[in-house]
Write a protein that holds these residues in place. Sequence first.
Motif, PDB file in Angstrom:
ATOM      1  N   LYS A 119     -79.120 110.847   4.268  1.00  0.00           N
ATOM      2  CA  LYS A 119     -79.182 110.532   5.699  1.00  0.00           C
ATOM      3  C   LYS A 119     -78.542 111.661   6.519  1.00  0.00           C
ATOM      4  O   LYS A 119     -79.031 112.027   7.586  1.00  0.00           O
ATOM      5  CB  LYS A 119     -78.454 109.202   5.950  1.00  0.00           C
ATOM      6  N   MET A 120     -77.466 112.228   5.998  1.00  0.00           N
ATOM      7  CA  MET A 120     -76.830 113.357   6.689  1.00  0.00           C
ATOM      8  C   MET A 120     -77.784 114.550   6.729  1.00  0.00           C
ATOM      9  O   MET A 120     -77.855 115.277   7.720  1.00  0.00           O
ATOM     10  CB  MET A 120     -75.539 113.765   5.966  1.00  0.00           C
ATOM     11  N   GLU A 121     -78.516 114.738   5.631  1.00  0.00           N
ATOM     12  CA  GLU A 121     -79.461 115.862   5.575  1.00  0.00           C
ATOM     13  C   GLU A 121     -80.618 115.641   6.548  1.00  0.00           C
ATOM     14  O   GLU A 121     -81.014 116.539   7.275  1.00  0.00           O
ATOM     15  CB  GLU A 121     -79.986 116.029   4.149  1.00  0.00           C
ATOM     16  N   LYS A 122     -81.118 114.407   6.562  1.00  0.00           N
ATOM     17  CA  LYS A 122     -82.260 114.102   7.434  1.00  0.00           C
ATOM     18  C   LYS A 122     -81.906 114.249   8.898  1.00  0.00           C
ATOM     19  O   LYS A 122     -82.729 114.663   9.714  1.00  0.00           O
ATOM     20  CB  LYS A 122     -82.729 112.670   7.172  1.00  0.00           C
ATOM     21  N   THR A 123     -80.677 113.881   9.265  1.00  0.00           N
ATOM     22  CA  THR A 123     -80.292 113.960  10.681  1.00  0.00           C
ATOM     23  C   THR A 123     -79.819 115.363  11.048  1.00  0.00           C
ATOM     24  O   THR A 123     -79.444 115.606  12.197  1.00  0.00           O
ATOM     25  CB  THR A 123     -79.186 112.938  11.007  1.00  0.00           C
ATOM     26  N   GLY A 124     -79.787 116.258  10.092  1.00  0.00           N
ATOM     27  CA  GLY A 124     -79.449 117.650  10.384  1.00  0.00           C
ATOM     28  C   GLY A 124     -77.952 117.927  10.433  1.00  0.00           C
ATOM     29  O   GLY A 124     -77.527 118.986  10.883  1.00  0.00           O
ATOM     30  N   ILE A 125     -77.135 116.987   9.959  1.00  0.00           N
ATOM     31  CA  ILE A 125     -75.687 117.223   9.971  1.00  0.00           C
ATOM     32  C   ILE A 125     -75.328 118.285   8.937  1.00  0.00           C
ATOM     33  O   ILE A 125     -74.402 119.067   9.106  1.00  0.00           O
ATOM     34  CB  ILE A 125     -74.925 115.909   9.666  1.00  0.00           C
ATOM     35  N   VAL A 126     -76.086 118.286   7.842  1.00  0.00           N
ATOM     36  CA  VAL A 126     -75.757 119.212   6.763  1.00  0.00           C
ATOM     37  C   VAL A 126     -77.050 119.694   6.103  1.00  0.00           C
ATOM     38  O   VAL A 126     -78.062 118.980   6.140  1.00  0.00           O
ATOM     39  CB  VAL A 126     -74.799 118.512   5.752  1.00  0.00           C
ATOM     40  N   ASP A 127     -76.993 120.878   5.521  1.00  0.00           N
ATOM     41  CA  ASP A 127     -78.183 121.401   4.834  1.00  0.00           C
ATOM     42  C   ASP A 127     -78.435 120.659   3.532  1.00  0.00           C
ATOM     43  O   ASP A 127     -77.501 120.133   2.921  1.00  0.00           O
ATOM     44  CB  ASP A 127     -77.990 122.890   4.519  1.00  0.00           C
ATOM     45  N   LYS A 128     -79.679 120.677   3.135  1.00  0.00           N
ATOM     46  CA  LYS A 128     -80.076 119.981   1.915  1.00  0.00           C
ATOM     47  C   LYS A 128     -79.310 120.542   0.713  1.00  0.00           C
ATOM     48  O   LYS A 128     -79.132 121.755   0.606  1.00  0.00           O
ATOM     49  CB  LYS A 128     -81.584 120.152   1.711  1.00  0.00           C
ATOM     50  N   ASN A 129     -78.853 119.649  -0.120  1.00  0.00           N
ATOM     51  CA  ASN A 129     -78.146 119.993  -1.368  1.00  0.00           C
ATOM     52  C   ASN A 129     -76.829 120.736  -1.164  1.00  0.00           C
ATOM     53  O   ASN A 129     -76.320 121.356  -2.089  1.00  0.00           O
ATOM     54  CB  ASN A 129     -79.037 120.817  -2.301  1.00  0.00           C
ATOM     55  N   TRP A 130     -76.317 120.717   0.050  1.00  0.00           N
ATOM     56  CA  TRP A 130     -75.066 121.433   0.298  1.00  0.00           C
ATOM     57  C   TRP A 130     -73.875 120.665  -0.281  1.00  0.00           C
ATOM     58  O   TRP A 130     -72.992 121.232  -0.904  1.00  0.00           O
ATOM     59  CB  TRP A 130     -74.886 121.651   1.807  1.00  0.00           C
ATOM     60  N   ILE A 131     -73.878 119.349  -0.067  1.00  0.00           N
ATOM     61  CA  ILE A 131     -72.734 118.553  -0.551  1.00  0.00           C
ATOM     62  C   ILE A 131     -72.870 118.350  -2.066  1.00  0.00           C
ATOM     63  O   ILE A 131     -73.916 117.945  -2.554  1.00  0.00           O
ATOM     64  CB  ILE A 131     -72.683 117.194   0.178  1.00  0.00           C
ATOM     65  N   ASN A 132     -71.799 118.655  -2.787  1.00  0.00           N
ATOM     66  CA  ASN A 132     -71.872 118.454  -4.235  1.00  0.00           C
ATOM     67  C   ASN A 132     -70.584 117.865  -4.814  1.00  0.00           C
ATOM     68  O   ASN A 132     -70.378 117.868  -6.023  1.00  0.00           O
ATOM     69  CB  ASN A 132     -72.253 119.759  -4.950  1.00  0.00           C
ATOM     70  N   SER A 133     -69.729 117.399  -3.914  1.00  0.00           N
ATOM     71  CA  SER A 133     -68.482 116.827  -4.400  1.00  0.00           C
ATOM     72  C   SER A 133     -68.069 115.681  -3.474  1.00  0.00           C
ATOM     73  O   SER A 133     -68.121 115.823  -2.252  1.00  0.00           O
ATOM     74  CB  SER A 133     -67.423 117.937  -4.392  1.00  0.00           C
ATOM     75  N   VAL A 134     -67.687 114.571  -4.072  1.00  0.00           N
ATOM     76  CA  VAL A 134     -67.333 113.399  -3.259  1.00  0.00           C
ATOM     77  C   VAL A 134     -66.014 112.822  -3.761  1.00  0.00           C
ATOM     78  O   VAL A 134     -65.813 112.666  -4.964  1.00  0.00           O
ATOM     79  CB  VAL A 134     -68.443 112.316  -3.353  1.00  0.00           C
ATOM     80  N   VAL A 135     -65.123 112.566  -2.818  1.00  0.00           N
ATOM     81  CA  VAL A 135     -63.859 111.898  -3.159  1.00  0.00           C
ATOM     82  C   VAL A 135     -63.785 110.630  -2.333  1.00  0.00           C
ATOM     83  O   VAL A 135     -64.123 110.645  -1.153  1.00  0.00           O
ATOM     84  CB  VAL A 135     -62.647 112.805  -2.831  1.00  0.00           C
ATOM     85  N   ILE A 136     -63.363 109.548  -2.948  1.00  0.00           N
ATOM     86  CA  ILE A 136     -63.199 108.303  -2.191  1.00  0.00           C
ATOM     87  C   ILE A 136     -61.734 107.897  -2.244  1.00  0.00           C
ATOM     88  O   ILE A 136     -61.169 107.716  -3.333  1.00  0.00           O
ATOM     89  CB  ILE A 136     -64.113 107.195  -2.761  1.00  0.00           C
ATOM     90  N   ASN A 137     -61.123 107.805  -1.075  1.00  0.00           N
ATOM     91  CA  ASN A 137     -59.738 107.321  -0.999  1.00  0.00           C
ATOM     92  C   ASN A 137     -59.778 105.871  -0.569  1.00  0.00           C
ATOM     93  O   ASN A 137     -60.371 105.547   0.451  1.00  0.00           O
ATOM     94  CB  ASN A 137     -58.942 108.083   0.071  1.00  0.00           C
ATOM     95  N   ASP A 138     -59.159 105.009  -1.338  1.00  0.00           N
ATOM     96  CA  ASP A 138     -59.112 103.584  -0.993  1.00  0.00           C
ATOM     97  C   ASP A 138     -57.646 103.248  -0.685  1.00  0.00           C
ATOM     98  O   ASP A 138     -56.809 103.211  -1.586  1.00  0.00           O
ATOM     99  CB  ASP A 138     -59.644 102.767  -2.186  1.00  0.00           C
ATOM    100  N   TYR A 139     -57.340 103.066   0.616  1.00  0.00           N
ATOM    101  CA  TYR A 139     -55.952 102.844   1.039  1.00  0.00           C
ATOM    102  C   TYR A 139     -55.655 101.361   1.219  1.00  0.00           C
ATOM    103  O   TYR A 139     -56.434 100.645   1.854  1.00  0.00           O
ATOM    104  CB  TYR A 139     -55.695 103.482   2.410  1.00  0.00           C
ATOM    105  N   GLU A 140     -54.520 100.929   0.720  1.00  0.00           N
ATOM    106  CA  GLU A 140     -54.040  99.579   1.040  1.00  0.00           C
ATOM    107  C   GLU A 140     -53.427  99.637   2.432  1.00  0.00           C
ATOM    108  O   GLU A 140     -53.115 100.731   2.916  1.00  0.00           O
ATOM    109  CB  GLU A 140     -52.945  99.166   0.042  1.00  0.00           C
ATOM    110  N   PRO A 141     -53.206  98.482   3.076  1.00  0.00           N
ATOM    111  CA  PRO A 141     -52.520  98.542   4.370  1.00  0.00           C
ATOM    112  C   PRO A 141     -51.187  99.288   4.205  1.00  0.00           C
ATOM    113  O   PRO A 141     -50.480  99.075   3.227  1.00  0.00           O
ATOM    114  CB  PRO A 141     -52.290  97.060   4.713  1.00  0.00           C
ATOM    115  N   GLY A 142     -50.910 100.194   5.128  1.00  0.00           N
ATOM    116  CA  GLY A 142     -49.669 100.985   5.024  1.00  0.00           C
ATOM    117  C   GLY A 142     -49.860 102.237   4.165  1.00  0.00           C
ATOM    118  O   GLY A 142     -48.921 103.024   3.994  1.00  0.00           O
ATOM    119  N   GLY A 143     -51.066 102.428   3.634  1.00  0.00           N
ATOM    120  CA  GLY A 143     -51.334 103.596   2.772  1.00  0.00           C
ATOM    121  C   GLY A 143     -51.285 104.895   3.565  1.00  0.00           C
ATOM    122  O   GLY A 143     -51.423 104.905   4.784  1.00  0.00           O
ATOM    123  N   PHE A 144     -51.089 105.996   2.848  1.00  0.00           N
ATOM    124  CA  PHE A 144     -50.906 107.285   3.534  1.00  0.00           C
ATOM    125  C   PHE A 144     -51.328 108.432   2.630  1.00  0.00           C
ATOM    126  O   PHE A 144     -51.576 108.233   1.432  1.00  0.00           O
ATOM    127  CB  PHE A 144     -49.428 107.465   3.916  1.00  0.00           C
TER     128      PHE A 144
END
Length: 461
Positions: A119-144
């Motif tokens: 979706k980011m590629e289709k809307t022109g936010i980023v070039d095709k195949n540019w993103i190749n790494s993903v990190v997900i941070n899951d914070y509890e309330p008060g997380g930092f």
Amino acid sequence: MLRIVDFGPDIHDKESKKADQYISHGSASERREILDGIKGFSIFDADDVEDLERNCTSMIERGGKGKFRVKSIDISRLRMKYFFGHGYDYGGGKGSEKFFNPKDISPIPEWIYESIIEKMEKTGIVDKNWINSVVINDYEPGGFIVQHQDPPHLFERPIFILTLFSDSALSFGCNLRFDRTVEPVEVTASDPILRLPMQRGIITSFEGMCMNEIKHCVRPVDTKERRVAIILRRICEDGPVLEPLTNGESLRNFDKKLHKKVQKRCEKMLASKILPYERSFHLVEVKRETEKSKAAPKEKVKEPWRKQPKPKKESKKRKEKLKKKGVGTFELDRPIEKDENDKQWNFGDSPERVSKRVEWSSDDEQKEKNKRIGKTGDMADLIYDFHHQDKDLRDMDIKTIERKVHMQKSRKQRGREFRDKINSKFGFKTSVANSDSDSSDSSDSSEEVRPKKTRISKFTF
Ligand SMILES: O=C(O)CCC(=O)C(=O)O
Ligand SMILES: [Fe+2]
């Protein structure tokens, strides 16, 4: 449709009447300098946000079952981190961070490609195949997260962050302080130069000074509720890479003790209440999606960072030095393709398993089928079909369409929705009517929702 978020109304200076915790303390020019490299994009509607959050939940369920590779999950206080595609070891920070070997990190889940990156590629936010790494941070309330710069020798700019589950803020030019004389350790923060709101459902991009010259952090005070941040980046191809620890092993087969810990934390995160979604951001411009803009999105948005970065040439000397330390580099000419090994280990499946699953999510079989017949399987497709059918078929009522949509979901998903309804109707805790949230391994290969078996004990007097 691509819409640009206006951060202006939510950035409060010292003159503002807002509570102290919402205030940016830098001068107007300091704030402007940081904001220059920041852009917010709204590309998801409320249903998309709900879908993304549901996908996050299934991902955490998998995490809890120990199905990701050995270095894909990192636990710290009030925060869990999931690495996909590439992950890294902090190694004491200050430039000594190194990539874990890709064999120890799970590939990017299919739903992230399909629902976010494409979706980011289709809307022109980023070039095709540019993103190749993903990190997900899951914070509890008060997380930092303490002040840092995303290692410039590991990640290209810009970096993108998508916020889910609740609003929060990223603070620039601000240090966290730890009072270790109290238990648990108290975490506070100095006054930030800029406090940038991170709204739920919004993708924010960062480049230039805000990423390269100043540090950012997430203050505990800004994590009022459980929040997930999905960080989408491109790795530097000459980044140092560690030797593999395993040959694609999943955590549950590798480190039982750590798996138990991960399982406990995942269960805690899964028990968090999901807040109803409210849109709280301002937009600066609304770009209507015309046929022209669909065909040539590149012409519409001209950003310097959208140019393909030239690969840096690694000096022979540096390569030799790294080699001596047992550290290699990627020899990648992107995009990353999942190889047979990735596919096989995607679920943490054992190599002996006969039926290897290629796709990541339990709904993917249906998606695959829809892809083959050129459908997305969503309401829009059905309504389109509805208007292009014979008259008698067109008379099909909305209930029938809803039922059709419902039946397109996997049995597992339908079962989950049914149990959620029962739980909320009778006010049960999720565990009461939830029979598939256990850690049974077989649930991946089968989408059946089977009743729990009760073992009949011997009858004795
Ligand atoms: O949670 C966020 O929004 C920021 C996370 C971050 O800066 C990072 O993981 O590098
Ligand atoms: Fe960061």
